[in-house]
Design a protein around this motif. Sequence first.
Motif, PDB file in Angstrom:
ATOM      1  N   UNK A 213       0.862  -1.184   0.000  1.00  0.00           N
ATOM      2  CA  UNK A 213       0.000   0.000   0.000  1.00  0.00           C
ATOM      3  C   UNK A 213       0.896   1.231   0.000  1.00  0.00           C
ATOM      4  N   UNK A 214       1.024   1.873  -1.145  1.00  0.00           N
ATOM      5  CA  UNK A 214       2.018   2.933  -1.324  1.00  0.00           C
ATOM      6  C   UNK A 214       1.950   4.038  -0.274  1.00  0.00           C
ATOM      7  N   UNK A 215       0.782   4.628   0.021  1.00  0.00           N
ATOM      8  CA  UNK A 215       0.772   5.698   1.022  1.00  0.00           C
ATOM      9  C   UNK A 215       1.230   5.223   2.398  1.00  0.00           C
ATOM     10  N   UNK A 216       0.814   4.012   2.795  1.00  0.00           N
ATOM     11  CA  UNK A 216       1.270   3.482   4.086  1.00  0.00           C
ATOM     12  C   UNK A 216       2.771   3.283   4.084  1.00  0.00           C
ATOM     13  N   UNK A 217       3.287   2.733   3.009  1.00  0.00           N
ATOM     14  CA  UNK A 217       4.733   2.511   2.915  1.00  0.00           C
ATOM     15  C   UNK A 217       5.481   3.835   2.995  1.00  0.00           C
ATOM     16  N   UNK A 218       4.984   4.833   2.292  1.00  0.00           N
ATOM     17  CA  UNK A 218       5.625   6.143   2.320  1.00  0.00           C
ATOM     18  C   UNK A 218       5.638   6.731   3.736  1.00  0.00           C
ATOM     19  N   UNK A 219       4.474   6.692   4.398  1.00  0.00           N
ATOM     20  CA  UNK A 219       4.362   7.297   5.727  1.00  0.00           C
ATOM     21  C   UNK A 219       5.199   6.544   6.751  1.00  0.00           C
ATOM     22  N   UNK A 220       5.045   5.224   6.803  1.00  0.00           N
ATOM     23  CA  UNK A 220       5.689   4.444   7.862  1.00  0.00           C
ATOM     24  C   UNK A 220       7.201   4.401   7.691  1.00  0.00           C
ATOM     25  N   UNK A 221       7.683   4.155   6.479  1.00  0.00           N
ATOM     26  CA  UNK A 221       9.130   4.085   6.274  1.00  0.00           C
ATOM     27  C   UNK A 221       9.782   5.452   6.458  1.00  0.00           C
ATOM     28  N   UNK A 222       9.115   6.505   5.996  1.00  0.00           N
ATOM     29  CA  UNK A 222       9.679   7.842   6.170  1.00  0.00           C
ATOM     30  C   UNK A 222       9.716   8.231   7.645  1.00  0.00           C
ATOM     31  N   UNK A 223       8.666   7.873   8.383  1.00  0.00           N
ATOM     32  CA  UNK A 223       8.663   8.135   9.824  1.00  0.00           C
ATOM     33  C   UNK A 223       9.772   7.351  10.513  1.00  0.00           C
ATOM     34  N   UNK A 224       9.995   6.104  10.086  1.00  0.00           N
ATOM     35  CA  UNK A 224      11.084   5.312  10.647  1.00  0.00           C
ATOM     36  C   UNK A 224      12.435   5.957  10.407  1.00  0.00           C
ATOM     37  N   UNK A 225      12.647   6.503   9.203  1.00  0.00           N
ATOM     38  CA  UNK A 225      13.907   7.192   8.908  1.00  0.00           C
ATOM     39  C   UNK A 225      14.064   8.418   9.814  1.00  0.00           C
ATOM     40  N   UNK A 226      12.993   9.169   9.988  1.00  0.00           N
ATOM     41  CA  UNK A 226      13.041  10.326  10.882  1.00  0.00           C
ATOM     42  C   UNK A 226      13.445   9.934  12.298  1.00  0.00           C
ATOM     43  N   UNK A 227      12.865   8.849  12.775  1.00  0.00           N
ATOM     44  CA  UNK A 227      13.120   8.434  14.152  1.00  0.00           C
ATOM     45  C   UNK A 227      14.531   7.895  14.349  1.00  0.00           C
ATOM     46  N   UNK A 228      15.236   7.614  13.248  1.00  0.00           N
ATOM     47  CA  UNK A 228      16.643   7.232  13.360  1.00  0.00           C
ATOM     48  C   UNK A 228      17.498   8.380  13.881  1.00  0.00           C
ATOM     49  N   UNK A 229      16.993   9.606  13.771  1.00  0.00           N
ATOM     50  CA  UNK A 229      17.735  10.757  14.286  1.00  0.00           C
ATOM     51  C   UNK A 229      16.979  11.509  15.380  1.00  0.00           C
ATOM     52  N   UNK A 230      15.649  11.409  15.381  1.00  0.00           N
ATOM     53  CA  UNK A 230      14.867  12.155  16.377  1.00  0.00           C
ATOM     54  C   UNK A 230      15.227  11.715  17.792  1.00  0.00           C
ATOM     55  N   UNK A 231      15.604  10.452  17.960  1.00  0.00           N
ATOM     56  CA  UNK A 231      15.990   9.972  19.286  1.00  0.00           C
ATOM     57  C   UNK A 231      17.195  10.695  19.858  1.00  0.00           C
ATOM     58  N   UNK A 232      17.983  11.373  19.006  1.00  0.00           N
ATOM     59  CA  UNK A 232      19.107  12.171  19.507  1.00  0.00           C
ATOM     60  C   UNK A 232      18.630  13.192  20.530  1.00  0.00           C
ATOM     61  N   UNK A 233      17.416  13.699  20.303  1.00  0.00           N
ATOM     62  CA  UNK A 233      16.891  14.775  21.149  1.00  0.00           C
ATOM     63  C   UNK A 233      16.753  14.356  22.603  1.00  0.00           C
ATOM     64  N   UNK A 234      16.549  13.049  22.849  1.00  0.00           N
ATOM     65  CA  UNK A 234      16.377  12.576  24.219  1.00  0.00           C
ATOM     66  C   UNK A 234      17.607  12.873  25.071  1.00  0.00           C
ATOM     67  N   UNK A 235      18.785  12.935  24.427  1.00  0.00           N
ATOM     68  CA  UNK A 235      20.028  13.210  25.144  1.00  0.00           C
ATOM     69  C   UNK A 235      20.490  14.641  24.951  1.00  0.00           C
ATOM     70  N   UNK A 236      20.467  15.121  23.698  1.00  0.00           N
ATOM     71  CA  UNK A 236      21.051  16.435  23.425  1.00  0.00           C
ATOM     72  C   UNK A 236      20.283  17.568  24.073  1.00  0.00           C
ATOM     73  N   UNK A 237      19.011  17.341  24.419  1.00  0.00           N
ATOM     74  CA  UNK A 237      18.244  18.408  25.014  1.00  0.00           C
ATOM     75  C   UNK A 237      18.838  18.853  26.352  1.00  0.00           C
TER      76      UNK A 237
END
Length: 402
Positions: A213-237
């Motif tokens: 399902x293209x829209x689901x794939x786009x949303x979920x995989x892109x969100x996963x890529x974002x979260x590969x770096x968003x977790x930095x905020x838990x420490x850098x803050x």
Amino acid sequence: MRKLLRIRDARVFLLGWGVSMFGDSAMFLVLGIWAKDLTDSNAAAGLVFFVLALPSLFSPLAGLVVDRVRKKPLLIGVNGFMAAAILLLLFVHDRGDLWLIYVIAGLYGATGSVLYSARSAFMTLMLPRELLGEANAIFATIREGLRLVSPLFGAGLYAAFGGGVVAVADGASFAFVAVAITFVRTPERPPAREDEHHFLTELAAGVRHVFATLPLKQIILTTGVCLLVVGFAETLIFAVVDAGLHRQPSFLGVLESLQGLGAILGGLTAAAALRRFGDVRLVGIGMALFAVGDGTFATHSLAVVSCGFAVAGFGLAWLIVGFATSIQVRTPQRLQGRVASAADTMISTPQTVSIALGASLISVVDYRVLVAIMGVVLIGCAAYLLTRGPEPVAAEEPALAA
């Protein structure tokens, strides 16, 4: 939202789940504080949150269970079980009882995976599909609103009366939602049996649907890529507060309150934005706003960083509502549990990796470099989603509201 709240079952369900969310939000922090008090060890306290997160690796199995049984009895049973299990904390008195805290944390994580998938699936049965966005927006608003008060309530109750009292209060919140769901009148037929009987094939059906399902794939995989770096905020803050703003670590509580206020505003506007932009673009806009907010972390201005927290919270609410609604409206009923669980695993795993990586990098890399990396990745992901064309919903799937 008024149309949603005219539905009796929706009011009962939202009230019950709101009370449960309050209890959970208060209890999570208390478990860590309690472990710290018993051991005087930061590692012991941190292990509580690791144990909470660990069961998410088995989310696909939880999703398969959800798709194989009726959702209402499952929700009642799991909440009733936790109402009783949480009372095991009444037997925690000294360091030798620490294992009970970890047992409860593990049960929280395991049942949380089941409840997340079952709640998402049950909502598609209970509500008109054009109102799912409103319901998800209300949940996002409640969740972020509770972040402003429930941790303080839980910590205060723990300081005044001890962890046992908090456990009883949380157990009562589980019991409350279990009772509330019994008053929901939505009819539910037993799930249809599938022709496929191979366990691993059925288990992977949610992942297969996401990639098909293209829209689901786009949303979920892109969100996963974002979260590969968003977790930095838990420490850098913490570096932002200390090195950037020259404030005490406790000041982070003020900034998180501002993020919560932004998220409440985001939750209140997310449903209307979903109808206007669609799910894919709403998630993209949320990512872009989150990137703008986090970009302010590189400055030394308290006013700018404070606004950034609020903007990031607003964007996060839009992202969450778009993400959750997309799963519900682009997934056939028979796969609701497995797709929700697959999505949860596909985003929680990179987030966990990101948190660990950020904790390692912060000691050797300037925090502003990490902020820049986050910004580049988030903007890139947002741009990708915002340039996707509107995707129709397949005929066998419920349609998005116009």
